[in-house]
Motif scaffolding. Structure first.
Motif, PDB file in Angstrom:
ATOM      1  N   LEU A   1       0.811  -1.209   0.000  1.00 31.19           N
ATOM      2  CA  LEU A   1       0.000   0.000   0.000  1.00 31.19           C
ATOM      3  C   LEU A   1       0.852   1.271   0.000  1.00 31.19           C
ATOM      4  N   GLY A   2       1.961   1.213  -0.707  1.00 27.73           N
ATOM      5  CA  GLY A   2       2.821   2.379  -0.822  1.00 27.73           C
ATOM      6  C   GLY A   2       3.737   2.628   0.355  1.00 27.73           C
ATOM      7  N   LEU A   3       3.739   1.731   1.337  1.00 30.46           N
ATOM      8  CA  LEU A   3       4.578   1.904   2.530  1.00 30.46           C
ATOM      9  C   LEU A   3       5.864   1.095   2.372  1.00 30.46           C
ATOM     10  N   SER A   4       6.979   1.706   2.777  1.00 26.81           N
ATOM     11  CA  SER A   4       8.267   1.024   2.703  1.00 26.81           C
ATOM     12  C   SER A   4       8.414   0.056   3.871  1.00 26.81           C
ATOM     13  N   LEU A   5       9.510  -0.693   3.853  1.00 26.67           N
ATOM     14  CA  LEU A   5       9.759  -1.657   4.925  1.00 26.67           C
ATOM     15  C   LEU A   5       9.898  -0.956   6.270  1.00 26.67           C
ATOM     16  N   ALA A   6      10.634   0.155   6.313  1.00 27.92           N
ATOM     17  CA  ALA A   6      10.806   0.885   7.574  1.00 27.92           C
ATOM     18  C   ALA A   6       9.468   1.396   8.090  1.00 27.92           C
ATOM     19  N   GLN A   7       8.638   1.906   7.201  1.00 27.52           N
ATOM     20  CA  GLN A   7       7.322   2.387   7.615  1.00 27.52           C
ATOM     21  C   GLN A   7       6.454   1.248   8.157  1.00 27.52           C
ATOM     22  N   LEU A   8       6.498   0.093   7.510  1.00 31.94           N
ATOM     23  CA  LEU A   8       5.692  -1.040   7.963  1.00 31.94           C
ATOM     24  C   LEU A   8       6.146  -1.524   9.346  1.00 31.94           C
ATOM     25  N   ILE A   9       7.457  -1.522   9.582  1.00 33.43           N
ATOM     26  CA  ILE A   9       7.960  -1.976  10.887  1.00 33.43           C
ATOM     27  C   ILE A   9       7.507  -1.030  11.993  1.00 33.43           C
ATOM     28  N   VAL A  10       7.668   0.276  11.780  1.00 30.87           N
ATOM     29  CA  VAL A  10       7.267   1.246  12.797  1.00 30.87           C
ATOM     30  C   VAL A  10       5.751   1.238  12.967  1.00 30.87           C
ATOM     31  N   LEU A  11       5.012   1.066  11.879  1.00 33.56           N
ATOM     32  CA  LEU A  11       3.556   1.002  11.977  1.00 33.56           C
ATOM     33  C   LEU A  11       3.114  -0.219  12.773  1.00 33.56           C
ATOM     34  N   ALA A  12       3.801  -1.343  12.570  1.00 40.65           N
ATOM     35  CA  ALA A  12       3.482  -2.553  13.339  1.00 40.65           C
ATOM     36  C   ALA A  12       3.737  -2.336  14.831  1.00 40.65           C
ATOM     37  N   VAL A  13       4.831  -1.639  15.163  1.00 38.54           N
ATOM     38  CA  VAL A  13       5.110  -1.325  16.568  1.00 38.54           C
ATOM     39  C   VAL A  13       4.007  -0.440  17.148  1.00 38.54           C
ATOM     40  N   ALA A  14       3.543   0.531  16.358  1.00 42.39           N
ATOM     41  CA  ALA A  14       2.487   1.421  16.829  1.00 42.39           C
ATOM     42  C   ALA A  14       1.188   0.660  17.078  1.00 42.39           C
ATOM     43  N   ILE A  15       0.831  -0.212  16.157  1.00 41.90           N
ATOM     44  CA  ILE A  15      -0.413  -0.981  16.320  1.00 41.90           C
ATOM     45  C   ILE A  15      -0.308  -1.924  17.512  1.00 41.90           C
ATOM     46  N   ALA A  16       0.844  -2.583  17.655  1.00 41.10           N
ATOM     47  CA  ALA A  16       1.018  -3.518  18.768  1.00 41.10           C
ATOM     48  C   ALA A  16       0.937  -2.796  20.114  1.00 41.10           C
ATOM     49  N   SER A  17       1.596  -1.645  20.215  1.00 36.14           N
ATOM     50  CA  SER A  17       1.545  -0.909  21.481  1.00 36.14           C
ATOM     51  C   SER A  17       0.133  -0.403  21.773  1.00 36.14           C
ATOM     52  N   PHE A  18      -0.610   0.008  20.745  1.00 38.92           N
ATOM     53  CA  PHE A  18      -1.983   0.480  20.957  1.00 38.92           C
ATOM     54  C   PHE A  18      -2.883  -0.656  21.430  1.00 38.92           C
ATOM     55  N   VAL A  19      -2.761  -1.819  20.783  1.00 38.97           N
ATOM     56  CA  VAL A  19      -3.601  -2.965  21.158  1.00 38.97           C
ATOM     57  C   VAL A  19      -3.289  -3.430  22.576  1.00 38.97           C
ATOM     58  N   ILE A  20      -2.005  -3.513  22.912  1.00 40.59           N
ATOM     59  CA  ILE A  20      -1.623  -3.964  24.256  1.00 40.59           C
ATOM     60  C   ILE A  20      -2.114  -2.971  25.304  1.00 40.59           C
ATOM     61  N   GLY A  21      -1.987  -1.665  25.027  1.00 40.06           N
ATOM     62  CA  GLY A  21      -2.460  -0.658  25.979  1.00 40.06           C
ATOM     63  C   GLY A  21      -3.957  -0.726  26.196  1.00 40.06           C
ATOM     64  N   MET A  22      -4.725  -0.962  25.111  1.00 37.25           N
ATOM     65  CA  MET A  22      -6.169  -1.062  25.243  1.00 37.25           C
ATOM     66  C   MET A  22      -6.579  -2.332  25.989  1.00 37.25           C
ATOM     67  N   MET A  23      -5.835  -3.424  25.795  1.00 38.58           N
ATOM     68  CA  MET A  23      -6.170  -4.679  26.459  1.00 38.58           C
ATOM     69  C   MET A  23      -5.900  -4.588  27.967  1.00 38.58           C
ATOM     70  N   ILE A  24      -4.810  -3.976  28.362  1.00 42.36           N
ATOM     71  CA  ILE A  24      -4.482  -3.869  29.786  1.00 42.36           C
ATOM     72  C   ILE A  24      -5.339  -2.806  30.446  1.00 42.36           C
ATOM     73  N   GLY A  25      -5.524  -1.670  29.738  1.00 47.65           N
ATOM     74  CA  GLY A  25      -6.370  -0.601  30.253  1.00 47.65           C
ATOM     75  C   GLY A  25      -5.701   0.209  31.337  1.00 47.65           C
ATOM     76  N   GLY A  26      -6.459   1.130  31.910  1.00 45.20           N
ATOM     77  CA  GLY A  26      -5.927   1.938  32.995  1.00 45.20           C
ATOM     78  C   GLY A  26      -4.827   2.875  32.534  1.00 45.20           C
TER      79      GLY A  26
END
Length: 487
Positions: free
Chosen positions: A28-53
């Motif tokens: 989708l027009g994203l480079s490898l570096a962008q995909l890696i950082v985007l994956a880190v962002a999504i993972a941190s968001f999901v983990i934060g929402m799951m733990i909460g608080g």
């Protein structure tokens, strides 16, 4: 008889079109570096929402900056794309690699060139058959020779002659694709201060110094106008890929001796092609000639002195700069400041072959224009074209699946890929072109003025330029020296 609509008038100059610089990423027009950082962002968001608080707030300190550096552009590309360049710059700054000082009391190893940075590993080899100097790059396994070219002014020729010259030049470049042993071809056109020796020599041979007022006035004009002028020099460098030619090198005697024999064959082929293109070529450059070119690139102020000094400055062992200091966006050497521009986009519309005239004919500016041509073997080119075609079609399918509209830029890139595939099927070769412009001036303020003039000339030539940062030393070596160095 006038040409029919299906026939081309041989006296008519054909326009040309360049392929666009591909900006397609992995997904989708994203480079490898962008995909890696985007994956880190999504993972941190999901983990934060799951733990909460409070963990949701802590996670925001990760995914918010990650999204920002992934999508926010800076200098024409996402911030994350600058990370490797910035890290290398910091490392070179910490280790003191941005400054170079020639050590007069400590002689360099025999056979090496007195150049700063990674070019210090280059070695010279004098061919015993032709007397030409060959520059060996032990890290990239390349052997390079160069020749000076003289030619008439292209813009003053009639359209029919220009078309014939363009076709002949195409055949010259095609020689680099056919053998499969050429790593790179570099065309370097540079402006250098004129010492006035040419005018003085012409007056000595053809003038009549009879002591008259006319003769005295003419001599005064030569003395004043000669050193204030400039002349253009064009060289072509040919680099042998020693890995690709390993079998031929072994058959020719191995080592640099065998590589020189193989390179000599390519030099003869190229010389024949150049003469067929009505280009006047001299003998292949000797060590003395290369030493003059290297010295005047780093120290432009010494050009007139070397023109009048005979054998002075013709030793490759001492032809490098005395001092070099690199900053983020410029380079300072012995008597000049330098900056390198990269042609980031060639003309997107149809242009005629002389489209670079506003750039090359700009007067009063010390600059070097380099065109790096990297031939691609036919099988590798076909494989690369098929891969890019498949990726473009896959991206189009993915965009249609998620409802994303395809832009005109993506369609144009796919059209370029299909055109390259058709050219390969027709038997043409493919070369990767890189355009670099090295600009020099006595002071930093004059350098900025010269850069502005060159950027404006590039706009008139329908080209887009970008000032390279964080790599000015390596860029200057590639743009101003005829050594077939890449970036």
């Amino acid at each position: 008889m006038p040409a029919t609509p299906t026939e081309k008038d041989p006296s008519e100059l054909s326009p040309v079109k360049f392929s666009r610089l591909s900006k397609r990423g992995i997904l989708l027009g994203l480079s490898l570096a962008q995909l890696i950082v985007l994956a880190v962002a999504i993972a941190s968001f999901v983990i934060g929402m799951m733990i909460g608080g409070a963990w949701a707030l802590y996670a925001a300190t990760v995914w918010v900056p990650a999204l920002a550096i992934t999508f926010i552009p800076a200098g024409g590309r996402p911030i994350v794309e600058w990370a490797p360049l910035a890290l290398v710059w910091v490392w070179r700054s910490v280790t003191g690699q941005r400054r170079y000082r020639a050590r007069i009391s400590r002689p360099r190893p025999a056979g090496t060139l007195a150049l700063p940075g990674d070019a210090a590993s280059l070695r010279q080899y004098t061919d015993p058959v032709t007397g030409a100097v060959m520059v060996h790059d032990p890290h990239h396994q390349m052997l390079t020779a160069l020749i000076e070219i003289h030619h008439s002014s292209f813009v003053l020729l009639d359209p029919g002659e220009q078309e014939r010259r363009v076709q002949a030049w195409g055949r010259v470049l095609a020689t680099g694709c056919r053998s499969g042993r050429i790593a790179r071809i570099q065309v370097l056109e540079r402006t250098i201060p004129d010492s006035g020796t040419g005018l003085a020599q012409w007056w000595a041979e053809h003038g009549t110094d009879d002591g008259s007022w006319v003769a005295d006035t003419y001599k005064q004009l030569i003395d004043r106008a000669g050193p204030a002028g400039e002349r253009h020099e064009s060289t072509l460098s040919l680099s042998l890929d020693m890995k690709a030619a390993a079998r031929q090198i072994r058959a020719a005697g191995r080592g640099l001796k065998g590589a020189a024999e193989v390179l000599r064959q390519e030099m003869r082929t190229l010389t024949t092609a150049l003469r067929a293109a009505d280009l006047d070529v001299t003998e292949w450059a000797t060590p003395a000639r290369l030493a003059i070119m290297l010295r005047t690139a780093y120290d432009p102020a010494v050009t007139a002195t070397l023109d009048r000094a005979g054998d002075l400055g013709q030793d490759l062992a001492t032809a490098g700069p005395v001092a070099v200091e690199e900053t983020w966006d410029r380079l300072r050497s012995d008597s000049a400041w330098h900056a390198v521009l990269w042609i980031s986009e060639w003309p997107r519309s149809l242009v005629f072959p002389g489209f670079l005239s506003p750039l090359l004919l700009t007067s009063g500016i010390r600059r070097s224009f380099t065109l790096l041509c990297d031939p691609i073997r036919a099988d590798l080119a076909a494989r690369d074209v098929r891969k890019r075609k498949t990726e473009h079609i896959s991206d189009r399918t993915q965009r249609q699946r998620i409802g994303q509209i395809e832009g005109a830029e993506q369609s144009a890139e796919l059209t370029d890929v299909l055109q390259q595939e058709a050219d390969l099927v027709s038997g043409h070769g493919i070369l990767r072109f890189t355009g670099l412009i090295a600009i020099s001036a006595p002071t930093s303020e004059e350098l900025e003025t010269a850069i502005s003039a060159i950027e404006q000339a590039a706009v008139q030539a329908s080209c887009e330029t970008r000032r390279l940062v964080g790599q000015q030393a390596a860029s200057f070596t590639a743009a101003a020296l005829p050594l077939c160095r890449g970036l």
